[in-house]
Write a protein that holds these residues in place. Structure first.
Motif, short mmCIF file in Angstrom:
data_model
loop_
_atom_site.label_atom_id
_atom_site.label_comp_id
_atom_site.label_asym_id
_atom_site.label_seq_id
_atom_site.Cartn_x
_atom_site.Cartn_y
_atom_site.Cartn_z
N CYS A 1 -8.81 -12.73 -39.46
CA CYS A 1 -8.44 -12.81 -38.20
C CYS A 1 -9.76 -12.70 -37.30
O CYS A 1 -9.99 -13.55 -36.36
CB CYS A 1 -7.30 -11.97 -37.80
SG CYS A 1 -5.81 -12.23 -38.58
N GLU B 1 -7.27 -11.97 -29.63
CA GLU B 1 -6.00 -12.31 -30.64
C GLU B 1 -4.69 -11.83 -29.82
O GLU B 1 -4.63 -10.73 -29.17
CB GLU B 1 -5.92 -11.59 -32.00
CG GLU B 1 -5.12 -11.81 -33.11
CD GLU B 1 -5.29 -10.97 -34.21
OE1 GLU B 1 -5.23 -11.73 -35.33
OE2 GLU B 1 -5.54 -9.97 -34.05
N CYS C 1 -0.38 -11.27 -34.46
CA CYS C 1 -0.88 -11.50 -35.72
C CYS C 1 0.29 -11.09 -36.58
O CYS C 1 1.15 -10.28 -36.44
CB CYS C 1 -1.93 -10.23 -35.79
SG CYS C 1 -2.90 -10.18 -37.42
N CYS D 1 -0.66 -15.97 -36.52
CA CYS D 1 -1.64 -15.33 -36.01
C CYS D 1 -2.31 -16.48 -34.69
O CYS D 1 -2.13 -17.68 -35.09
CB CYS D 1 -3.15 -15.08 -36.81
SG CYS D 1 -2.59 -13.89 -38.12
N GLU D 2 -2.11 -15.96 -33.61
CA GLU D 2 -2.68 -16.67 -32.52
C GLU D 2 -3.83 -16.00 -31.39
O GLU D 2 -3.85 -15.02 -31.66
CB GLU D 2 -1.51 -16.78 -31.48
CG GLU D 2 -0.43 -17.72 -31.96
CD GLU D 2 0.39 -18.01 -30.81
OE1 GLU D 2 1.52 -18.97 -31.01
OE2 GLU D 2 0.49 -17.51 -29.77
N PHE D 3 -4.72 -16.95 -31.35
CA PHE D 3 -5.94 -16.60 -30.54
C PHE D 3 -5.73 -17.51 -29.09
O PHE D 3 -5.82 -18.38 -29.31
CB PHE D 3 -7.01 -17.08 -31.26
CG PHE D 3 -6.96 -16.56 -32.93
CD1 PHE D 3 -7.68 -15.19 -33.12
CD2 PHE D 3 -6.61 -17.20 -33.70
CE1 PHE D 3 -7.39 -14.74 -34.23
CE2 PHE D 3 -6.27 -16.71 -35.02
CZ PHE D 3 -7.00 -15.40 -35.34
N LEU E 1 -11.66 -15.57 -34.85
CA LEU E 1 -11.85 -15.34 -33.59
C LEU E 1 -13.40 -15.47 -33.26
O LEU E 1 -13.52 -16.12 -32.24
CB LEU E 1 -11.40 -13.97 -33.11
CG LEU E 1 -11.62 -13.55 -31.54
CD1 LEU E 1 -10.56 -14.43 -30.69
CD2 LEU E 1 -10.93 -12.25 -31.23
#
Length: 185
Positions: free
Chosen positions: A142, A165, A168, A176-178, A146
């Motif tokens: 992660c 982030e 997660c 998982c998002e950024f 990023l």
């Protein structure tokens, strides 16, 4: 088991060499026990390396040169974006917008990981990158992703305003998002 392209391994070893010398590269590899052969086998950038060897390498680098919380993985992700970008793509990055470049994250993901799916969606002043269904998520991945996203925006000529982030799987998220916010050039 998930795999990662050896180009990610090679970039991390290069970071150690550039910042700490070749002797420290050998020390790091030697400390990896059962993963040493996989890491040494990453001679060609197109080979697939077991994801657990990638995790072990990131963890060992962070233990030796970071503060032991894996935050150095973000730096390693930025470095990987920089050194693994061929000259041809650098030109493309200079003429494309970060939003357009990041819209291609699905293809980039599948070229570097054999598990999971990445997608992007534009938001005001930036983009959300979503990684779903990765077989064995780990914090080092992660943070590396990023860092890679941050450097990608920077290489594309945008001013990075914020990168974080926002979800997660390791913290009860379904993916998982950024979120990256930036000013286009």
């Amino acid at each position: 088991m998930a795999h990662v392209r050896s180009s990610a391994i090679r970039a991390r070893l290069d970071w150690v060499r550039v910042h700490h010398g070749q002797a420290r590269v050998e020390e790091v590899i030697g400390a990896l026990d059962r993963h040493e052969l996989a890491i040494r086998g990453a001679a060609s950038p197109n080979l697939w390396i077991p994801f657990d060897a990638y995790v072990a390498l990131n963890t060992e680098i962070d233990r030796r040169f970071g503060i032991g919380d894996l935050s150095l993985c973000r730096v390693l992700g930025r470095y990987t974006a920089e050194v693994n970008l061929p000259t041809l793509y650098r030109i493309f990055y200079k003429i494309g917008t970060p939003t357009y470049i990041l819209s291609k994250v699905s293809a980039v993901w599948s070229a570097h990981y054999d598990s999971g799916i990445a997608s992007s969606r534009p938001v005001p002043d930036g983009v959300i990158i979503r990684v779903e269904s990765f077989a064995t998520p780990h914090r080092c991945m992660c943070l590396s992703v990023l860092g890679w996203l941050e450097q990608t925006v920077t290489i594309a000529g945008a001013e990075l305003i914020d990168a974080r982030e926002v979800m997660c799987r390791l913290r009860d998220g379904n993916a998982c998002e950024f979120r990256l916010l930036y000013r286009e050039p």
